[in-house]
Structures are given as C-alpha cells and as structure tokens.
Design an enzyme around this catalytic site. Structure first.
Site, PDB file in Angstrom:
ATOM      1  N   VAL A   1       0.842  -1.193   0.000  1.00 43.71           N
ATOM      2  CA  VAL A   1       0.000   0.000   0.000  1.00 43.71           C
ATOM      3  C   VAL A   1       0.880   1.247   0.000  1.00 43.71           C
ATOM      4  O   VAL A   1       1.856   1.331   0.754  1.00 43.71           O
ATOM      5  CB  VAL A   1      -0.931   0.002   1.234  1.00 43.71           C
ATOM      6  CG1 VAL A   1      -1.738   1.288   1.285  1.00 43.71           C
ATOM      7  CG2 VAL A   1      -1.867  -1.201   1.196  1.00 43.71           C
TER       8      VAL A   1
ATOM      9  N   ASP B   1     -11.210 -11.086   7.657  1.00 45.46           N
ATOM     10  CA  ASP B   1      -9.769 -10.979   7.931  1.00 45.46           C
ATOM     11  C   ASP B   1      -9.525  -9.933   9.020  1.00 45.46           C
ATOM     12  O   ASP B   1      -8.826  -8.937   8.800  1.00 45.46           O
ATOM     13  CB  ASP B   1      -9.036 -10.592   6.636  1.00 45.46           C
ATOM     14  CG  ASP B   1      -7.530 -10.841   6.711  1.00 45.46           C
ATOM     15  OD1 ASP B   1      -7.087 -11.547   7.642  1.00 45.46           O
ATOM     16  OD2 ASP B   1      -6.802 -10.323   5.849  1.00 45.46           O
TER      17      ASP B   1
END
Length: 267
Positions: free
Chosen positions: A19, A178
C-alpha cells in the site's frame, strides 16, 4: 496523469501486494488542468504474483495427494476440500475489483451506523490489480497507549467491535473475514471547532479496511450457528454437536458420541 503525488516507499506491505500513500487527481469537466486533489492510499499487487501463487497451489495439490495416502489423516481431515477452499479464497483476494465490491457492500450494510467507517473506493483508478481508497489516518486497534491518549475507552471499542460482528453474521449474513489488528482502526473525531461534524456524532469511529476476504453465511449455516449459540447458553453438549453436524463441518465418519463427551467437558 492519474496521481498528483505518489509516495514510492510503501505505507504497508504484505505477501500479495503493498500500500502506498498518494494524491489522486479528480478532474473537473474536460479540462485536465482543472482538478481537485484527494488524499488516497493505493494498493498495488506485486509483479508476477499470479504466476507465483499458481505454482505454489500446484505444489500444494501434489503434497495433498501424498498426505491423503496416510489413512489416519485421511480419516479425520478432508484435505482436498481444505485446499479447494483455500485456493478459492486466495484467487478472490487477488481480485481487487471483488475487494472493492465487498467494501461497498459492507459500507451499505452499516450506512445507518455512524460508529463504523469503511474507506470509499475510487473506481476511476481501480483495476483488477490496483485498488485506490480514501485515506483514513487512524489509530491501529492494538495501539493501546495511542487510543487512551485520544481519551477513548478501550472497553467501549471492544463492545462496538463485538456488536459489529454480531450484526455482520446474524443480520447481514455478510462479514469481514480478515479481522487481524492491521485491518482494524479507531478514528477519533477531530476536536476542532467548525470541522463540519455534528455534536451528536460519536467521538470516535471503528474503521474496517482490506475486504479481500469476506464471507457469506448460508441459510443452513445461519440456522446451525443459532442452534450452536443456544446450545452453549443452556450447556447442552448433544445439541451443540448436532449443530456442528447440521452446519456440515463434520466428516461423515465423525464419532458423535466421543465428540459429545469431549464437548461436555467445556461446560
């Protein structure tokens, strides 16, 4: 042409991608020189990751075939089913369009809950392998000193998180699959006059990110989970094992009597 700024050093990194912080150009009309800048984070897949993962999954398939020859293991574990489910999850996680759709579904489910925030997806700069999201600078949910420094009660955060998951599973039947600490944040409301927030707004919000893995509760699973909760509440081992069976999580040859005796030891 798409980003005004793009930070080369990654903000976060994982096995499939990483990211980066960036500034997205939002062009007004037909003039590319007229645009607004938005702070975003851009999730980018690693080069050749699809080939690498397919190679790994093929190797796992070979190993699974070997392990299935061992009868004591084959008797208790459906290895082929486990590998099939794992493969499906990995392929979905590599599809950033799917992740964006999951994020929007989750956001829609919680649109009436001001305590929950999901970063917006910017579809104009999102593809199968690149995902652009609203930049939400927040506190990691396990950064306890920072949470306390922001005068946020950790017990309240835990309660809101639990309520969120109960809603996800028992009302929406769609859940964020998650939930490790890297995907959950706490965002304090800016304590600035004229910041555009209403005084009735909550003092902080729970932020969910990374919807590469999301799950859906089927009707039979939903019924089984409801039975499971009732069985735990009344401490009925037989009913609990029956709930496992109805959910389809037991192998056909499972020893029900032995499971019931083992389960009763928990109560």
């Amino acid at each position: 042409t798409i980003f005004e700024l793009f930070q080369i050093e990654p903000l976060a990194s994982a096995s499939i991608g990483q990211v980066h912080k960036a500034t997205l150009k939002v062009i007004h009309g037909d003039d590319p020189g007229q645009f607004t800048c938005l702070p975003v984070v851009v999730k980018v897949q690693r080069p050749n990751i699809h080939t690498i993962i397919e190679t790994d999954l093929a190797a796992l398939d070979v190993v699974t075939g070997w392990l299935e020859r061992y009868r004591p293991l084959r008797k208790h574990v459906n290895l082929k089913s486990l590998l099939r489910e794992f493969s499906q999850s990995v392929h979905l996680e590599m599809d950033y369009l799917n992740e964006g759709r999951n994020a929007e579904t989750f956001a829609k489910n919680f649109k009436n809950n001001p305590q929950v925030l999901v970063p917006a997806v910017y579809w104009q700069s999102t593809t199968l392998r690149v995902l652009t999201l609203q930049d939400v600078l927040a506190i990691k949910i396990t950064a306890y000193p920072a949470i306390e420094a922001a005068v946020i009660n950790r017990a309240e955060v835990a309660n809101v998180l639990l309520d969120t998951y109960l809603k996800e599973i028992f009302e929406d039947q769609f859940f964020h699959a998650d939930p490790h600490p890297g995907n959950l944040f706490v965002l304090p409301r800016p304590a600035v006059e004229g910041d555009g927030t209403d005084s009735a707004d909550p003092p902080w919000r729970l932020v969910f990110v990374d919807f590469g893995m999301a799950g859906r509760i089927t009707d039979n699973l939903f019924t089984g989970m409801r039975e499971m909760l009732i069985a735990v509440g009344i401490q009925d081992a037989r009913r609990l094992v029956k709930a496992y069976q109805n959910m389809g999580v037991l192998l056909p040859g499972a020893d029900m009597e032995l499971m019931e005796r083992a389960t009763s030891k928990m109560f």
